[in-house]
Structure formats: structure tokens, C-alpha cells
Design an enzyme around this catalytic site. Structure first.
Site, PDB file in Angstrom:
ATOM      1  N   THR A 162       2.303 -49.422  38.296  1.00 56.56           N
ATOM      2  CA  THR A 162       3.523 -48.766  37.835  1.00 56.56           C
ATOM      3  C   THR A 162       4.668 -48.947  38.837  1.00 56.56           C
ATOM      4  O   THR A 162       5.797 -49.197  38.442  1.00 56.56           O
ATOM      5  CB  THR A 162       3.287 -47.263  37.612  1.00 56.56           C
ATOM      6  OG1 THR A 162       2.696 -46.714  38.791  1.00 56.56           O
ATOM      7  CG2 THR A 162       2.355 -47.029  36.455  1.00 56.56           C
ATOM      8  N   THR A 163       4.340 -48.831  40.121  1.00 55.59           N
ATOM      9  CA  THR A 163       5.395 -48.999  41.118  1.00 55.59           C
ATOM     10  C   THR A 163       5.925 -50.424  41.073  1.00 55.59           C
ATOM     11  O   THR A 163       7.137 -50.655  41.079  1.00 55.59           O
ATOM     12  CB  THR A 163       4.861 -48.685  42.528  1.00 55.59           C
ATOM     13  OG1 THR A 163       4.102 -47.489  42.470  1.00 55.59           O
ATOM     14  CG2 THR A 163       5.984 -48.528  43.513  1.00 55.59           C
ATOM     15  N   ASP A 197       1.713 -42.335  43.586  1.00 55.10           N
ATOM     16  CA  ASP A 197       1.675 -42.982  42.291  1.00 55.10           C
ATOM     17  C   ASP A 197       3.074 -43.034  41.667  1.00 55.10           C
ATOM     18  O   ASP A 197       3.682 -41.997  41.420  1.00 55.10           O
ATOM     19  CB  ASP A 197       0.711 -42.186  41.403  1.00 55.10           C
ATOM     20  CG  ASP A 197       0.471 -42.882  40.083  1.00 55.10           C
ATOM     21  OD1 ASP A 197       0.022 -44.024  40.110  1.00 55.10           O
ATOM     22  OD2 ASP A 197       0.773 -42.274  39.036  1.00 55.10           O
ATOM     23  N   ASP A 200      -6.617 -44.276  37.907  1.00 55.32           N
ATOM     24  CA  ASP A 200      -6.042 -45.629  37.898  1.00 55.32           C
ATOM     25  C   ASP A 200      -7.146 -46.655  38.071  1.00 55.32           C
ATOM     26  O   ASP A 200      -7.228 -47.641  37.339  1.00 55.32           O
ATOM     27  CB  ASP A 200      -5.061 -45.817  39.076  1.00 55.32           C
ATOM     28  CG  ASP A 200      -3.735 -45.125  38.824  1.00 55.32           C
ATOM     29  OD1 ASP A 200      -3.610 -44.448  37.794  1.00 55.32           O
ATOM     30  OD2 ASP A 200      -2.837 -45.266  39.675  1.00 55.32           O
TER      31      ASP A 200
HETATM   32  P1  ADP Z   1       1.342 -49.885  41.947  1.00 57.28           P
HETATM   33  O1  ADP Z   1       1.790 -48.573  41.409  1.00 57.28           O
HETATM   34  O2  ADP Z   1       2.266 -50.980  41.566  1.00 57.28           O
HETATM   35  O3  ADP Z   1      -0.091 -50.193  41.666  1.00 57.28           O
HETATM   36  P2  ADP Z   1       0.497 -49.717  44.670  1.00 57.28           P
HETATM   37  O4  ADP Z   1       1.057 -48.840  45.722  1.00 57.28           O
HETATM   38  O5  ADP Z   1      -0.867 -49.433  44.164  1.00 57.28           O
HETATM   39  O6  ADP Z   1       1.528 -49.738  43.500  1.00 57.28           O
HETATM   40  O7  ADP Z   1       0.539 -51.194  45.260  1.00 57.28           O
HETATM   41  C1  ADP Z   1       0.091 -52.266  44.514  1.00 57.28           C
HETATM   42  C2  ADP Z   1       0.314 -53.563  45.255  1.00 57.28           C
HETATM   43  O8  ADP Z   1      -0.393 -53.552  46.489  1.00 57.28           O
HETATM   44  C3  ADP Z   1      -0.242 -54.702  44.437  1.00 57.28           C
HETATM   45  O9  ADP Z   1       0.644 -55.788  44.519  1.00 57.28           O
HETATM   46  C4  ADP Z   1      -1.553 -55.000  45.136  1.00 57.28           C
HETATM   47  O10 ADP Z   1      -1.963 -56.333  44.954  1.00 57.28           O
HETATM   48  C5  ADP Z   1      -1.198 -54.704  46.561  1.00 57.28           C
HETATM   49  N1  ADP Z   1      -2.378 -54.436  47.391  1.00 57.28           N
HETATM   50  C6  ADP Z   1      -3.364 -53.565  47.149  1.00 57.28           C
HETATM   51  N2  ADP Z   1      -4.284 -53.605  48.137  1.00 57.28           N
HETATM   52  C7  ADP Z   1      -3.864 -54.512  49.032  1.00 57.28           C
HETATM   53  C8  ADP Z   1      -4.371 -54.993  50.280  1.00 57.28           C
HETATM   54  N3  ADP Z   1      -5.495 -54.545  50.788  1.00 57.28           N
HETATM   55  N4  ADP Z   1      -3.667 -55.932  50.908  1.00 57.28           N
HETATM   56  C9  ADP Z   1      -2.512 -56.373  50.402  1.00 57.28           C
HETATM   57  N5  ADP Z   1      -1.979 -55.954  49.229  1.00 57.28           N
HETATM   58  C10 ADP Z   1      -2.637 -55.045  48.565  1.00 57.28           C
END
Ligand code: ADP
Ligand code: MG
Length: 528
Positions: free
Chosen positions: A98-99, A65, A386
Site C-alpha cells: 500500500t505504501t 502500514d 498482510d
Molecule cells: P508497503 O506498504 O508498500 O508494503 P513496506 O514498508 O512493507 O511498504 O515496504 C515494502 C518494500 O520494502 C517493498 O519494496 C519490499 O520489496 C521492500 N523490502 C521488504 N523487505 C526488504 C528487505 N529485507 N530488504 C530490502 N527491501 C525490502
């Protein structure tokens, strides 16, 4: 008399450090970029985790996270701290993304370096970024749809991917949607206060469950108390049920052993009265926030009243909301109005003995998360929080495609606009478009792919739903079930732009004497 015009004038206190102009800007941009770099590899379904070790205690946190990482690591540079604010803002308003917000801020600053190198003035860049943000938000407002129950489950699933909770994604996203549906008001407002999240070490996250009611991690105080009571009349005590004043202190001079016995008899009588006053009002169950004297417990048990002690404030509040009971601080102040109504029962989770309180008139739910070890159950809880947050946002917000699909669409849109503009501001809009592509780009990189190929393919794509799939191929994210609330993206773009502009406008860093890092004023003297 005229002073020497070449003589330097010192307006700052001795020991003050000052960096001006481009060096100041470069230092700030580099610090901000480095911060973004620190979380980049955690982005997306194939993002990696980080292990954070506390210097003094050696306590470790394993997490994916972004906000948690930036909160835990010691960052001193003032510009880097601005980036942490981005992740905090994103977490507070959207729970997720957040990332992405931090990666985006880093990318905006990286792209502005190119413009600065071409002698484009920072103010012009800022103006371009503002315009680009406005255009992007306007375009974003046009896309998205209201989500169905099935969509909500997908939103929760998207928030859980890439976290260690992913293996139980189906279970957890169903729990998430069920929890929110349960506490939703008739007018559609969701009070997440009525969702309690507990995590139990032991078992696997697949065994996580949703309990209707408020689950309290306490068991009844006496073996003879009834373990379950239906339609219980419930008393919430926020003061201890004990007699404080009779704790013998050194001054008490005892001349006769019978005095002690008198004392004890008096105390016992008082505690018996206490239990009796509670019984008088037909109370079946007592939840006490503080201590209950053993003798009082004994008398309560004799009266068939079930009691619990040392209940957390948050649980007391939840019980008050659920049962309609009010807090009572003295037993002789109990009236019928203060008592609540509910069903109380003993439940077990593995080795954990707990108590569940339900009510017919109000709804609260408790999510019981399970994880094999305390580290994994804590990371599951972070991911679940989250997911719960974004899902509740999705209830009242439109949803859009994830996987960088919308970012690439906005980038294509802004490129067209930048050509129309045709000025230096247009170059900044173009830079903004490239910065938006940092999201699909990073997703591709983290999937082990060549980011350039991905970006070329995405630039050719049409519509708002093509993004980077788990294997890095360009696919329709909606078909893939990867969707997220629009607010997660719009808020990230908003606060990333805001902070990038804030950093770009600084051309003079004045660090007071004794400042921490490169210029944070030392606040320690202001404490206490
Ligand atoms: P954040 O802290 O920004 O939420 P994450 O590590 O949760 O960081 O990554 C979020 C990103 O990953 C978003 O752009 C989301 O749309 C993308 N994402 C989540 N699940 C998938 C998936 N199954 N395939 C492709 N992209 C994904
Ligand atoms: Mg996320």
C-alpha cells in the site's frame, strides 16, 4: 435585443468556488504529493512507524502500514482522497504494497509537473503514462517464477520486514505458510475464511502459535461440565436459552406469596425441560450465540452437557463450517441433521481461558498472535494479516524480487522504449520510468543513503533481481530472500497510473457552497 457580449454570465449558484486551469491542477498535484509524502518514511525494512492520535478520544495507533495511516488521518482535500483510494484498492486486492502504491502515485504526479512546466499538454502526458503502464505490465508478465514452499516463507518474511513483528519474522512466516497449507483445498484454492487470527496481549510475538481447529475465547459455563469432549455431538443455538415472558413486570399483581413460588416453579420446570430436550438428542456440547439462563446452565451441567454462551457470530459461522452443524433457534426443533461433530477441549494462553474445537472431516486453523501490549499485539496482527494475504496470493501467482529490483528493471526497460518513441509521449514514458525509481530511491533514503548514488548504481545493474538491501547496498534480492508476489507490483503500478491520470485530467474544480475542504460536496444532508 442583443445582450452585451462582455457581460459575464453566471451559471453557478452564488457561493460556488471555482478554480480553473493550471492553478487547479497544481493544487491537486500538490495535495496528492503531500499525501504520498505522509507515508514515504514508512517504506521498506528501515521505514519508521507513525503514531496516530485521535483528536476526540486521544486513542493512539502505532503503525507502519500505509493503508492504516491514510485511513486514520483526517484528509479533506478531494485530490488527496483519490490517493487514499489507491491504498484501499491495493489493500483490498493484494493486502500489501500500500505504501509503495501511494509513493508511486505521488512520484508520477511529481514527474508530470516537470513535463507540464515544459508546456507538454496533460492529455499527452496521460497518453504517455498509459503507454508506459502497458509496456511495464507486458514486461512484468515476462518475469517471475512459481514459488516453492521455502519461497512462500520468504514472501511472508518480506511482508513482515520493517514492521514491529519483524523480530519474530521466522516464527510468524512459518505460521503463515502452515496456516495456508492447512486450509488449502485439493484443487489448490485457499479459503482464508478458515483461518482465524486472534491476538492475545501478554507474552512476546515469538510465542505466537498455530492451533488446528477453531479457537474460541470462551470457557465452559459451569465447573461440573466436562472440560473436554472427544467425538462430541455439537449443537449451535442462535437464540437465547431462557424464558423471556416471565420477567415480572409492574402490572403483575400478587395477592398471595405462593403465587410467586408457583411462577418460579413453572419457570424452573420450563428451563429444566429445555435442558432435557437438548439432552434427548444426545448433544454433548452447546454453543449458544446468545444468553443462557443460569438455571438452564445448572440443568445442562447435571446432564453432563458442556455449554458456552455469547459466542460471536463469526465464531458460530466458523463452527458451522467446521463441524457441519446447522443453526437451531428452538430446542424443540432439534433433529439429528442439525447436529455437528467435533472434538472440544479447554486450552489456556497465559491468562486467557479458551476452547478449541477440532474436526476430523474439515480443517480450520486459528493463529494465536502474542504481543506484550495491546498496541504491539495490534500492530503484529496488522502485519500478520498482510503477510497472510500476500502469501495466499503467492500460492497462485508468480513471485519476483523485492527491494525495488523489479521497479528498477522496469525503469531501465521503459527508458529504452522512450528513446525508440522519440516524441513528447516518449518524454512521458521517460518520466514514468523515473517515477518507478521512486521505490528504490525511497528505500535508499529511508536506509539513510544518498539516493542518487543508489540510482546510478541501479541504472548500471542488469537482470531483474538487483535491488536495495537493508543496508542500502545494491544486492541480489533473491539471494537475500526478499521476494514478493508479482501481483503486488502489477496492481500498484496499475492503480497508481489510473489515479495519476485521473488527477492530471482535472482542470476545473467547482466547489459547491458549503463544501468541505477544497471541493468535496457536503454529504451530511443526505444522511438519515
Ligand atoms: P508497503 O506498504 O508498500 O508494503 P513496506 O514498508 O512493507 O511498504 O515496504 C515494502 C518494500 O520494502 C517493498 O519494496 C519490499 O520489496 C521492500 N523490502 C521488504 N523487505 C526488504 C528487505 N529485507 N530488504 C530490502 N527491501 C525490502
Ligand atoms: Mg509491506
Amino acid at each position: 435585443m442583443m445582450g452585451n457580449p462582455n457581460q459575464p454570465i453566471f451559471i453557478l449558484k452564488e457561493g460556488t468556488e471555482r478554480v480553473k486551469g493550471r492553478p487547479a491542477m497544481s493544487a491537486n498535484i500538490n495535495a496528492a504529493k503531500a499525501t504520498a509524502e505522509a507515508v514515504r518514511t514508512t517504506l521498506g525494512p528501515l521505514g519508521m512507524d507513525k503514531m496516530l492520535v485521535q483528536g476526540n478520544t486521544g486513542e493512539t495507533t502505532i503503525t507502519n502500514d500505509g493503508a492504516t495511516i491514510l485511513r486514520e488521518i483526517d484528509i479533506e482535500h478531494p485530490a488527496a482522497r483519490l490517493i487514499i483510494e489507491v491504498s484501499k484498492n491495493q489493500e483490498e486486492s493484494c493486502f500489501d504494497g500500500t505504501t509503495s502504491a501511494v509513493v508511486l502515485t505521488g512520484a508520477l504526479l511529481e514527474k508530470s509537473e516537470d513535463l507540464l512546466a515544459q508546456q507538454i499538454h496533460p492529455t499527452v502526458i496521460c497518453r504517455g503514462f498509459r503507454k508506459a503502464e502497458k509496456l511495464a505490465q507486458e514486461e512484468l508478465d515476462k518475469i517471475g517464477w512459481d514459488c516453492s514452499l521455502e519461497d512462500l516463507r520468504r514472501v511472508a518474511g518480506t511482508a513482515l520486514t520493517g514492521k514491529s513483528a519483524e523480530s519474530a519474522s521466522d516464527t510468524l512466516s512459518s505460521i503463515c505458510v502452515d496456516a495456508i497449507s492447512a486450509v488449502k483445498d485439493k484443487d489448490g484454492t485457499i479459503n482464508t475464511d478458515n483461518i482465524k487470527v486472534l491476538n492475545f496481549e501478554g507474552g512476546t510475538s515469538l510465542e505466537s502459535s498455530l492451533e488446528l481447529g477453531v479457537l474460541i475465547e470462551k470457557e465452559k459455563l459451569h465447573s461440573e461440565m466436562p472440560p473436554s469432549v472427544n467425538d462430541a455431538s455439537i449443537l449451535l443455538m442462535n437464540k437465547a436459552l431462557e424464558i423471556k415472558d416471565t420477567k415480572f413486570d409492574a402490572q403483575l399483581s400478587i395477592t398471595d406469596p405462593s403465587q410467586i413460588n408457583d411462577f418460579l416453579a413453572q419457570e424452573e420446570a420450563a428451563l429444566k425441560d429445555m435442558a432435557a430436550s437438548i439432552g434427548l438428542h444426545g448433544v454433548n456440547v452447546v454453543f449458544c450465540q446468545k444468553e443462557i439462563d443460569d438455571l438452564c446452565i445448572h440443568y445442562l451441567a447435571k446432564l453432563g452437557i458442556t455449554a458456552y454462551k455469547r459466542i460471536k457470530q463469526s465464531d458460530m459461522d466458523a463452527l458451522a463450517r467446521l463441524t457441519g452443524a446447522k443453526f437451531v433457534s428452538k430446542v424443540d426443533e432439534i433433529t439429528d441433521e442439525e447436529l455437528g461433530l467435533g472434538h472440544v477441549s479447554a486450552v489456556e494462553f497465559g491468562e486467557h481461558h479458551c476452547t478449541l474445537v477440532r474436526s476430523d472431516s474439515a480443517t480450520s486453523v486459528t493463529v494465536c498472535l502474542r504481543g506484550a501490549t495491546s498496541h504491539s499485539s495490534m500492530e503484529v496482527e496488522r502485519a500478520f494479516d498482510d503477510a497472510l494475504g500476500v502469501t495466499s496470493i503467492a500460492f497462485s501467482n508468480k513471485v519476483i524480487a523485492g527491494g525495488g529490483a523489479v521497479h528498477s528493471h522496469l525503469a531501465r526497460h521503459l527508458r529504452k522504449e522512450s528513446i525508440k518513441d522519440g516524441s513528447r509521449v516518449g518524454m512521458a514514458i521517460e518520466a514514468f520510468a523515473s517515477a518507478l525509481e521512486s521505490i528504490p530511491r525511497t528505500l535508499a533514503e529511508n536506509a539513510g543513503l544518498d539516493p542518487v548514488d543508489t540510482l546510478i548504481a541501479l541504472r548500471k545493474a542488469e537482470g531483474t533481481t538487483h535491488g536495495v538491501g537493508v543496508d542500502g547496498e545494491i544486492i541480489d534480492m533473491v539471494e537475500e530472500g526478499v521476494i514478493e508476489p508479482r501481483k503486488v507490483v502489477s496492481n500498484a503500478i496499475g492503480c497508481a497510473t489510473e489515479s495519476a491520470i485521473m488527477i492530471l485530467r482535472i482542470d476545473d474544480v467547482i466547489s459547491m457552497k458549503g463544501a468541505k475542504g477544497a471541493g468535496m460536496p457536503d454529504m451530511s444532508g443526505m444522511m438519515g
